[in-house]
Design a protein around this motif. Sequence first.
Motif, PDB file in Angstrom:
ATOM      1  N   THR A 297       0.711  -1.442  -0.133  1.00 28.76           N
ATOM      2  CA  THR A 297       0.015  -0.306   0.291  1.00 28.76           C
ATOM      3  C   THR A 297       0.781   1.031  -0.309  1.00 28.76           C
ATOM      4  OG1 THR A 297      -1.958  -1.039   1.037  1.00 28.76           O
ATOM      5  CG2 THR A 297      -1.653   1.415   1.256  1.00 28.76           C
ATOM      6  N   VAL A 298       0.628   2.207  -1.308  1.00 24.18           N
ATOM      7  CA  VAL A 298       1.214   3.027  -1.180  1.00 24.18           C
ATOM      8  C   VAL A 298       0.771   4.487   0.489  1.00 24.18           C
ATOM      9  CG1 VAL A 298      -0.864   4.502  -2.381  1.00 24.18           C
ATOM     10  CG2 VAL A 298       2.172   5.349  -2.449  1.00 24.18           C
ATOM     11  N   THR A 299       2.168   4.682   0.754  1.00 23.86           N
ATOM     12  CA  THR A 299       1.747   5.991   2.107  1.00 23.86           C
ATOM     13  C   THR A 299       1.548   7.380   1.453  1.00 23.86           C
ATOM     14  OG1 THR A 299       4.461   6.516   2.555  1.00 23.86           O
ATOM     15  CG2 THR A 299       3.195   4.045   3.681  1.00 23.86           C
ATOM     16  N   ARG A 300       0.908   7.727   2.874  1.00 22.84           N
ATOM     17  CA  ARG A 300       0.869   9.645   2.300  1.00 22.84           C
ATOM     18  C   ARG A 300       1.915   9.786   1.918  1.00 22.84           C
ATOM     19  NH1 ARG A 300      -3.367  12.175   4.474  1.00 22.84           N
ATOM     20  NH2 ARG A 300      -2.938  13.470   5.135  1.00 22.84           N
ATOM     21  N   GLY A 301       2.689   9.798   3.024  1.00 27.63           N
ATOM     22  CA  GLY A 301       4.085  10.177   2.680  1.00 27.63           C
ATOM     23  C   GLY A 301       5.313  10.016   1.335  1.00 27.63           C
ATOM     24  N   GLN A 302       4.751   8.386   0.321  1.00 21.31           N
ATOM     25  CA  GLN A 302       5.252   8.214  -0.695  1.00 21.31           C
ATOM     26  C   GLN A 302       4.381   8.916  -2.131  1.00 21.31           C
ATOM     27  OE1 GLN A 302       4.685   3.863  -0.525  1.00 21.31           O
ATOM     28  NE2 GLN A 302       6.461   3.372   1.217  1.00 21.31           N
ATOM     29  N   ALA A 303       2.858   9.012  -1.439  1.00 19.13           N
ATOM     30  CA  ALA A 303       2.512   9.612  -2.024  1.00 19.13           C
ATOM     31  C   ALA A 303       2.395  10.857  -3.182  1.00 19.13           C
ATOM     32  CB  ALA A 303       0.582   9.468  -2.409  1.00 19.13           C
ATOM     33  N   VAL A 304       3.011  11.264  -1.262  1.00 20.23           N
ATOM     34  CA  VAL A 304       3.295  13.360  -2.173  1.00 20.23           C
ATOM     35  C   VAL A 304       4.816  13.338  -2.485  1.00 20.23           C
ATOM     36  CG1 VAL A 304       1.163  13.857  -0.262  1.00 20.23           C
ATOM     37  CG2 VAL A 304       3.890  14.288   0.339  1.00 20.23           C
ATOM     38  N   THR A 305       5.891  12.346  -2.135  1.00 24.13           N
ATOM     39  CA  THR A 305       6.847  12.079  -2.509  1.00 24.13           C
ATOM     40  C   THR A 305       6.715  12.482  -4.366  1.00 24.13           C
ATOM     41  OG1 THR A 305       7.898  11.726  -0.702  1.00 24.13           O
ATOM     42  CG2 THR A 305       9.122  11.511  -2.881  1.00 24.13           C
ATOM     43  N   PHE A 306       6.251  11.048  -4.605  1.00 19.64           N
ATOM     44  CA  PHE A 306       6.166  10.763  -5.658  1.00 19.64           C
ATOM     45  C   PHE A 306       5.054  12.382  -7.172  1.00 19.64           C
ATOM     46  CE2 PHE A 306       4.984   6.150  -5.603  1.00 19.64           C
ATOM     47  CZ  PHE A 306       6.230   5.733  -4.851  1.00 19.64           C
ATOM     48  N   LEU A 307       4.087  12.417  -6.571  1.00 24.50           N
ATOM     49  CA  LEU A 307       3.839  13.240  -6.970  1.00 24.50           C
ATOM     50  C   LEU A 307       4.954  14.837  -6.923  1.00 24.50           C
ATOM     51  CD1 LEU A 307       0.741  13.600  -5.549  1.00 24.50           C
ATOM     52  CD2 LEU A 307       0.743  13.204  -8.226  1.00 24.50           C
ATOM     53  N   ASP A 324       4.820  14.876  13.026  1.00 30.90           N
ATOM     54  CA  ASP A 324       4.972  13.641  13.130  1.00 30.90           C
ATOM     55  C   ASP A 324       6.183  13.742  11.912  1.00 30.90           C
ATOM     56  OD1 ASP A 324       2.865  14.796  11.055  1.00 30.90           O
ATOM     57  OD2 ASP A 324       1.878  12.374  11.181  1.00 30.90           O
ATOM     58  N   VAL A 325       6.384  15.041  10.726  1.00 31.74           N
ATOM     59  CA  VAL A 325       7.810  14.893   9.431  1.00 31.74           C
ATOM     60  C   VAL A 325       8.759  16.616  10.261  1.00 31.74           C
ATOM     61  CG1 VAL A 325       7.236  16.225   7.621  1.00 31.74           C
ATOM     62  CG2 VAL A 325       5.277  15.267   9.233  1.00 31.74           C
ATOM     63  N   ALA A 326      10.029  14.984  10.340  1.00 31.56           N
ATOM     64  CA  ALA A 326      11.555  15.820  10.567  1.00 31.56           C
ATOM     65  C   ALA A 326      11.836  16.261   9.228  1.00 31.56           C
ATOM     66  CB  ALA A 326      11.672  14.958  10.675  1.00 31.56           C
ATOM     67  N   GLU A 327      12.268  17.371   9.312  1.00 32.09           N
ATOM     68  CA  GLU A 327      12.835  17.895   8.378  1.00 32.09           C
ATOM     69  C   GLU A 327      14.815  16.668   7.115  1.00 32.09           C
ATOM     70  OE1 GLU A 327      16.010  21.713   8.051  1.00 32.09           O
ATOM     71  OE2 GLU A 327      15.517  21.274   8.962  1.00 32.09           O
ATOM     72  N   THR A 328      14.930  15.581   8.151  1.00 33.74           N
ATOM     73  CA  THR A 328      15.929  14.855   7.832  1.00 33.74           C
ATOM     74  C   THR A 328      14.997  13.482   7.134  1.00 33.74           C
ATOM     75  OG1 THR A 328      15.702  13.153   9.755  1.00 33.74           O
ATOM     76  CG2 THR A 328      17.548  14.809   9.589  1.00 33.74           C
ATOM     77  N   ASP A 329      13.393  13.842   7.235  1.00 31.64           N
ATOM     78  CA  ASP A 329      12.716  12.845   6.121  1.00 31.64           C
ATOM     79  C   ASP A 329      12.495  12.922   4.963  1.00 31.64           C
ATOM     80  OD1 ASP A 329      12.253  11.233   8.816  1.00 31.64           O
ATOM     81  OD2 ASP A 329       9.868  13.092   8.908  1.00 31.64           O
ATOM     82  N   TYR A 331      10.192  12.518   2.707  1.00 28.86           N
ATOM     83  CA  TYR A 331       9.221  13.506   2.235  1.00 28.86           C
ATOM     84  C   TYR A 331       9.082  15.035   3.048  1.00 28.86           C
ATOM     85  CZ  TYR A 331       7.523  10.504   5.942  1.00 28.86           C
ATOM     86  OH  TYR A 331       7.688  10.110   7.860  1.00 28.86           O
ATOM     87  N   TYR A 332      10.010  15.263   3.720  1.00 32.96           N
ATOM     88  CA  TYR A 332      10.221  16.630   4.372  1.00 32.96           C
ATOM     89  C   TYR A 332       9.117  17.809   3.032  1.00 32.96           C
ATOM     90  CZ  TYR A 332      11.215  20.950   6.829  1.00 32.96           C
ATOM     91  OH  TYR A 332      10.835  21.853   7.532  1.00 32.96           O
ATOM     92  N   ASN A 333      10.035  18.125   2.198  1.00 34.77           N
ATOM     93  CA  ASN A 333       9.505  19.449   0.808  1.00 34.77           C
ATOM     94  C   ASN A 333       8.670  18.546   0.322  1.00 34.77           C
ATOM     95  OD1 ASN A 333      12.155  20.659   1.738  1.00 34.77           O
ATOM     96  ND2 ASN A 333      13.328  19.155   0.469  1.00 34.77           N
ATOM     97  N   ALA A 334       8.428  17.929   0.230  1.00 40.37           N
ATOM     98  CA  ALA A 334       7.211  17.458  -0.416  1.00 40.37           C
ATOM     99  C   ALA A 334       5.891  17.686   0.100  1.00 40.37           C
ATOM    100  CB  ALA A 334       7.249  15.067  -1.104  1.00 40.37           C
ATOM    101  N   ILE A 335       6.187  16.846   1.301  1.00 37.67           N
ATOM    102  CA  ILE A 335       4.543  17.454   2.180  1.00 37.67           C
ATOM    103  C   ILE A 335       4.480  18.638   2.253  1.00 37.67           C
ATOM    104  CG2 ILE A 335       3.888  17.362   4.992  1.00 37.67           C
ATOM    105  CD1 ILE A 335       5.393  14.145   4.368  1.00 37.67           C
ATOM    106  N   LEU A 336       5.573  19.881   2.171  1.00 33.15           N
ATOM    107  CA  LEU A 336       5.747  21.400   3.030  1.00 33.15           C
ATOM    108  C   LEU A 336       4.755  21.490   1.091  1.00 33.15           C
ATOM    109  CD1 LEU A 336       8.286  22.253   5.117  1.00 33.15           C
ATOM    110  CD2 LEU A 336       5.937  21.349   5.806  1.00 33.15           C
ATOM    111  N   PHE A 352       0.596  14.907  10.103  1.00 33.89           N
ATOM    112  CA  PHE A 352       0.293  14.529   7.834  1.00 33.89           C
ATOM    113  C   PHE A 352      -0.171  13.112   8.641  1.00 33.89           C
ATOM    114  CE2 PHE A 352       1.806  13.192   4.401  1.00 33.89           C
ATOM    115  CZ  PHE A 352       1.133  14.608   3.708  1.00 33.89           C
ATOM    116  N   SER A 353       0.545  12.590   9.281  1.00 34.50           N
ATOM    117  CA  SER A 353       0.083  10.839   9.629  1.00 34.50           C
ATOM    118  C   SER A 353       0.815  10.318   8.007  1.00 34.50           C
ATOM    119  CB  SER A 353      -1.428  10.571   9.101  1.00 34.50           C
ATOM    120  OG  SER A 353      -1.605  10.987  10.858  1.00 34.50           O
ATOM    121  N   PRO A 354       2.491  10.750   7.345  1.00 30.58           N
ATOM    122  CA  PRO A 354       2.924   9.752   6.402  1.00 30.58           C
ATOM    123  C   PRO A 354       2.963   8.338   6.050  1.00 30.58           C
ATOM    124  CG  PRO A 354       4.730  10.887   8.482  1.00 30.58           C
ATOM    125  CD  PRO A 354       3.564  11.378   8.720  1.00 30.58           C
TER     126      PRO A 354
END
Length: 373
Positions: A297-307, A324-329, A331-336, A352-354
């Motif tokens: 299953t694609v996670t929310r963090g993965q989905a926004v990163t692909f986009l 729940d979103v750290a600068e080292t993750d 998907y950090y820039n993708a989520i913002l 965000f529940s990535p």
Amino acid sequence: MPDEDVTIHAEYEDAITYKISVSGGESNQPGAAEGEIIKITADTAEDGYTFSQWSGECFTSGAAITINFADRTAESTTFTMPAGDVEITAEFEALPTPPAPAVYTITIDGGKADKDEAEEGEEISITADNKSGYTFSKWSVATGSAVEFKDPSSKNTSFLMPAGNVSIKAEFTEKEGSSSSSGSSSGSSGGSGSSSSSSEQFKDVPKDAYYHDPVYWAVKKGITEGTSKTTFSPMGATTRGQFVTFLWRAAGKPVVEIDCPFEDIEEDAYYYQAVLWAYKNGITDGTTPTTFRPDWTVTRGQAVTFLYRYAGEPKLGEVNPFEDVAETDYYYNAILWAVKKGITEGTSKTTFSPERDSFRAEVVTMLYRQLAD
């Protein structure tokens, strides 16, 4: 000295020998005179017992005489014979009973295990159920102790029992349609689904739902279709293979001719070209250098990163409101970026529940907000 010769006789009498009795052991002689050094040795302890110490008694003329052992707690030791019979005892004590191994319970949702309970360290084999209209995605821990699956994406796998009860869940994704499940390399998942753009085709897509317009936009564009002629299953999970296929279709289904780096991507899979395209364009690099895990299953963090990667990874430099979103993750820039652009939002003001699974309604809405004219 008298005035005549004298004869003096030294008279001897037999030394008194005292009896030695040993219970639970033996001595190097059955009796001895006062003052002799006597060696004693304990018998081998019976199963479940261990030697503890020596004790002894000596009585003569009604008076108790103390027996002094060289080392009372040694299995083999000595003592000095007193003036009287002695009774020596080797004392043994029971070993502490080891606690019974703890047994923990195993609960499986959507499958079965080869046993219902087990001790820590036992290998447990699990098998996912076959569910009509669904594809097995992965194993996860619902509640209880952490578990490391041998292969979480395999219907038949195993794990080592942890020190605690576990509840395990087999996760499934709803099939889009018969052609997607048959593995059509064209990527046109469909079959029982319908690509009709009738505004009220799907009974489970209310007019006032936030995903109403995105669903019908995606169907009209051929990005996806319903799970049947009258249902879209908006709360159904979306796999990684499905998501990159949606994005690939939105991009015009470009054909890519490169060697596939992923061992778990078959050439006749409906998502084959989509995965190659996404890999070539830097949208994904797989879960490892040789695996993509299309059925996870694609996670929310993965989905926004692909986009985000599809959009060229623009930098926004926004303040992060999510705990729940750290600068080292990754998907950090993708989520913002996605939140700033209005493509999606958090699950609360501060989260965000990535790692949460993405629903079909969510992913088509993300695509719609980014790509719709």
